[in-house]
Design a protein around this motif. Sequence first.
Motif, PDB file in Angstrom:
ATOM      1  N   PHE A  60     -38.249 -19.985   5.250  1.00 55.00           N
ATOM      2  CA  PHE A  60     -39.056 -18.622   4.700  1.00 55.00           C
ATOM      3  C   PHE A  60     -38.214 -17.179   4.989  1.00 55.00           C
ATOM      4  O   PHE A  60     -39.031 -16.291   4.709  1.00 55.00           O
ATOM      5  CB  PHE A  60     -40.429 -18.673   5.151  1.00 55.00           C
ATOM      6  CG  PHE A  60     -40.924 -20.527   5.144  1.00 55.00           C
ATOM      7  CD1 PHE A  60     -41.519 -20.152   3.424  1.00 55.00           C
ATOM      8  CD2 PHE A  60     -41.182 -21.338   5.598  1.00 55.00           C
ATOM      9  CE1 PHE A  60     -41.611 -21.922   2.979  1.00 55.00           C
ATOM     10  CE2 PHE A  60     -42.235 -22.633   4.910  1.00 55.00           C
ATOM     11  CZ  PHE A  60     -41.964 -22.556   3.849  1.00 55.00           C
ATOM     12  N   GLN A  61     -37.296 -17.410   5.779  1.00 55.15           N
ATOM     13  CA  GLN A  61     -36.838 -16.221   6.407  1.00 55.15           C
ATOM     14  C   GLN A  61     -36.115 -15.560   5.740  1.00 55.15           C
ATOM     15  O   GLN A  61     -35.659 -15.992   4.505  1.00 55.15           O
ATOM     16  CB  GLN A  61     -36.142 -16.200   7.603  1.00 55.15           C
ATOM     17  CG  GLN A  61     -35.186 -15.419   8.545  1.00 55.15           C
ATOM     18  CD  GLN A  61     -36.067 -14.773   9.935  1.00 55.15           C
ATOM     19  OE1 GLN A  61     -36.223 -15.575   9.794  1.00 55.15           O
ATOM     20  NE2 GLN A  61     -35.515 -13.999   9.552  1.00 55.15           N
ATOM     21  N   PRO A  62     -36.388 -14.475   4.931  1.00 56.43           N
ATOM     22  CA  PRO A  62     -35.884 -13.558   3.825  1.00 56.43           C
ATOM     23  C   PRO A  62     -34.480 -13.777   3.884  1.00 56.43           C
ATOM     24  O   PRO A  62     -33.555 -12.739   5.009  1.00 56.43           O
ATOM     25  CB  PRO A  62     -36.335 -12.536   3.643  1.00 56.43           C
ATOM     26  CG  PRO A  62     -37.380 -11.992   4.962  1.00 56.43           C
ATOM     27  CD  PRO A  62     -37.665 -13.351   5.498  1.00 56.43           C
ATOM     28  N   LYS A  63     -33.656 -13.447   2.872  1.00 60.90           N
ATOM     29  CA  LYS A  63     -32.404 -13.139   3.192  1.00 60.90           C
ATOM     30  C   LYS A  63     -32.039 -11.642   3.547  1.00 60.90           C
ATOM     31  O   LYS A  63     -32.404 -10.731   3.028  1.00 60.90           O
ATOM     32  CB  LYS A  63     -31.442 -14.174   2.104  1.00 60.90           C
ATOM     33  CG  LYS A  63     -31.253 -14.976   1.721  1.00 60.90           C
ATOM     34  CD  LYS A  63     -30.733 -15.939   0.685  1.00 60.90           C
ATOM     35  CE  LYS A  63     -30.291 -16.830   0.670  1.00 60.90           C
ATOM     36  NZ  LYS A  63     -29.967 -18.270  -0.300  1.00 60.90           N
ATOM     37  N   THR A  64     -30.597 -11.606   4.064  1.00 63.95           N
ATOM     38  CA  THR A  64     -30.423 -10.484   4.166  1.00 63.95           C
ATOM     39  C   THR A  64     -29.549  -9.388   3.525  1.00 63.95           C
ATOM     40  O   THR A  64     -28.734 -10.121   2.331  1.00 63.95           O
ATOM     41  CB  THR A  64     -30.030  -9.894   6.491  1.00 63.95           C
ATOM     42  OG1 THR A  64     -28.269 -10.530   5.418  1.00 63.95           O
ATOM     43  CG2 THR A  64     -29.947  -9.765   6.580  1.00 63.95           C
ATOM     44  N   LYS A  65     -29.493  -7.837   2.892  1.00 61.62           N
ATOM     45  CA  LYS A  65     -28.284  -8.130   1.570  1.00 61.62           C
ATOM     46  C   LYS A  65     -26.950  -8.314   2.258  1.00 61.62           C
ATOM     47  O   LYS A  65     -26.388  -8.630   1.203  1.00 61.62           O
ATOM     48  CB  LYS A  65     -28.487  -6.698   2.181  1.00 61.62           C
ATOM     49  CG  LYS A  65     -29.995  -5.684   1.182  1.00 61.62           C
ATOM     50  CD  LYS A  65     -29.494  -4.756   1.406  1.00 61.62           C
ATOM     51  CE  LYS A  65     -31.293  -4.067   0.445  1.00 61.62           C
ATOM     52  NZ  LYS A  65     -31.022  -2.424   0.965  1.00 61.62           N
ATOM     53  N   GLN A  66     -26.120  -8.333   3.114  1.00 61.23           N
ATOM     54  CA  GLN A  66     -24.904  -9.213   3.611  1.00 61.23           C
ATOM     55  C   GLN A  66     -25.279 -10.759   2.928  1.00 61.23           C
ATOM     56  O   GLN A  66     -23.872 -11.030   2.621  1.00 61.23           O
ATOM     57  CB  GLN A  66     -24.448  -9.116   5.166  1.00 61.23           C
ATOM     58  CG  GLN A  66     -22.971 -10.127   5.333  1.00 61.23           C
ATOM     59  CD  GLN A  66     -23.133  -8.725   6.055  1.00 61.23           C
ATOM     60  OE1 GLN A  66     -24.252  -8.528   7.494  1.00 61.23           O
ATOM     61  NE2 GLN A  66     -21.570  -9.862   7.016  1.00 61.23           N
ATOM     62  N   GLN A  67     -26.290 -11.733   3.402  1.00 55.73           N
ATOM     63  CA  GLN A  67     -26.221 -12.502   2.968  1.00 55.73           C
ATOM     64  C   GLN A  67     -25.871 -12.977   1.138  1.00 55.73           C
ATOM     65  O   GLN A  67     -25.848 -14.033   0.963  1.00 55.73           O
ATOM     66  CB  GLN A  67     -27.699 -13.537   3.439  1.00 55.73           C
ATOM     67  CG  GLN A  67     -26.924 -13.609   5.171  1.00 55.73           C
ATOM     68  CD  GLN A  67     -28.550 -14.305   5.906  1.00 55.73           C
ATOM     69  OE1 GLN A  67     -29.385 -14.301   5.296  1.00 55.73           O
ATOM     70  NE2 GLN A  67     -28.466 -14.888   6.507  1.00 55.73           N
ATOM     71  N   GLN A  68     -26.880 -11.770   1.319  1.00 55.81           N
ATOM     72  CA  GLN A  68     -26.935 -11.726  -0.765  1.00 55.81           C
ATOM     73  C   GLN A  68     -25.549 -11.400  -1.477  1.00 55.81           C
ATOM     74  O   GLN A  68     -25.263 -11.977  -2.328  1.00 55.81           O
ATOM     75  CB  GLN A  68     -27.675 -10.929  -1.233  1.00 55.81           C
ATOM     76  CG  GLN A  68     -29.426 -11.497  -0.491  1.00 55.81           C
ATOM     77  CD  GLN A  68     -30.549 -10.649  -1.236  1.00 55.81           C
ATOM     78  OE1 GLN A  68     -30.123  -9.446  -1.061  1.00 55.81           O
ATOM     79  NE2 GLN A  68     -31.691 -10.813  -0.823  1.00 55.81           N
ATOM     80  N   HIS A  69     -25.351 -11.225  -0.618  1.00 52.37           N
ATOM     81  CA  HIS A  69     -23.964 -10.333  -1.325  1.00 52.37           C
ATOM     82  C   HIS A  69     -22.800 -11.465  -1.509  1.00 52.37           C
ATOM     83  O   HIS A  69     -22.061 -11.261  -1.789  1.00 52.37           O
ATOM     84  CB  HIS A  69     -23.048  -9.045  -0.387  1.00 52.37           C
ATOM     85  CG  HIS A  69     -21.572  -8.382  -0.761  1.00 52.37           C
ATOM     86  ND1 HIS A  69     -21.851  -8.384  -2.403  1.00 52.37           N
ATOM     87  CD2 HIS A  69     -20.674  -8.296  -0.243  1.00 52.37           C
ATOM     88  CE1 HIS A  69     -20.552  -7.812  -2.499  1.00 52.37           C
ATOM     89  NE2 HIS A  69     -19.793  -8.242  -1.217  1.00 52.37           N
ATOM     90  N   GLU A  70     -23.051 -12.121  -0.215  1.00 49.04           N
ATOM     91  CA  GLU A  70     -21.651 -13.426  -0.106  1.00 49.04           C
ATOM     92  C   GLU A  70     -22.369 -14.342  -0.233  1.00 49.04           C
ATOM     93  O   GLU A  70     -20.949 -15.004  -1.187  1.00 49.04           O
ATOM     94  CB  GLU A  70     -22.179 -13.693   1.554  1.00 49.04           C
ATOM     95  CG  GLU A  70     -21.232 -12.925   2.530  1.00 49.04           C
ATOM     96  CD  GLU A  70     -21.186 -12.982   4.334  1.00 49.04           C
ATOM     97  OE1 GLU A  70     -22.131 -14.532   4.328  1.00 49.04           O
ATOM     98  OE2 GLU A  70     -21.250 -12.654   4.814  1.00 49.04           O
ATOM     99  N   ASN A  71     -23.679 -14.597  -1.256  1.00 50.27           N
ATOM    100  CA  ASN A  71     -23.886 -15.663  -1.539  1.00 50.27           C
ATOM    101  C   ASN A  71     -23.607 -15.400  -3.760  1.00 50.27           C
ATOM    102  O   ASN A  71     -22.669 -16.615  -4.181  1.00 50.27           O
ATOM    103  CB  ASN A  71     -25.106 -15.913  -1.844  1.00 50.27           C
ATOM    104  CG  ASN A  71     -25.347 -16.316  -0.391  1.00 50.27           C
ATOM    105  OD1 ASN A  71     -24.522 -17.336   0.567  1.00 50.27           O
ATOM    106  ND2 ASN A  71     -26.494 -16.897   0.269  1.00 50.27           N
ATOM    107  N   GLU A  72     -23.463 -14.576  -4.042  1.00 51.10           N
ATOM    108  CA  GLU A  72     -23.016 -14.068  -5.109  1.00 51.10           C
ATOM    109  C   GLU A  72     -21.470 -14.276  -4.848  1.00 51.10           C
ATOM    110  O   GLU A  72     -20.771 -13.974  -7.168  1.00 51.10           O
ATOM    111  CB  GLU A  72     -22.919 -11.999  -5.399  1.00 51.10           C
ATOM    112  CG  GLU A  72     -24.727 -11.802  -5.367  1.00 51.10           C
ATOM    113  CD  GLU A  72     -24.366 -11.334  -5.289  1.00 51.10           C
ATOM    114  OE1 GLU A  72     -24.295  -9.720  -5.585  1.00 51.10           O
ATOM    115  OE2 GLU A  72     -26.677 -10.053  -5.986  1.00 51.10           O
ATOM    116  N   ASN A  73     -20.310 -14.055  -4.432  1.00 45.18           N
ATOM    117  CA  ASN A  73     -19.164 -13.922  -4.749  1.00 45.18           C
ATOM    118  C   ASN A  73     -18.327 -15.213  -4.565  1.00 45.18           C
ATOM    119  O   ASN A  73     -18.562 -16.464  -4.223  1.00 45.18           O
ATOM    120  CB  ASN A  73     -18.488 -13.113  -3.541  1.00 45.18           C
ATOM    121  CG  ASN A  73     -18.492 -11.677  -3.357  1.00 45.18           C
ATOM    122  OD1 ASN A  73     -18.712 -10.922  -4.897  1.00 45.18           O
ATOM    123  ND2 ASN A  73     -18.615 -10.907  -2.778  1.00 45.18           N
TER     124      ASN A  73
END
Length: 73
Positions: A60-73
């Motif tokens: 349930f831990q929200p993702k950080t912006k860096q993790q979201q950016h890594e998942n998009e690439n």
Amino acid sequence: MKSFLKKNAITISGVLLGSIAGFLYWKHVGCVSGTCYIQSNPYRMTLYGASIGGVAFNLFQPKTKQQQHENEN
């Protein structure tokens, strides 16, 4: 240090609640015969509960912006 606690507050609360739940499980259910490796020892059961609680609450831990950016690439 404060940002670490703030960032991981959900996971830390999961570890605390899991360790309490693990200890209570050992105390009230446990393993009377002593043949159960984890359930017969309060320390092992508390650590097991803490690890399960930490993993479960980490979902349930929200993702950080860096993790979201890594998942998009």
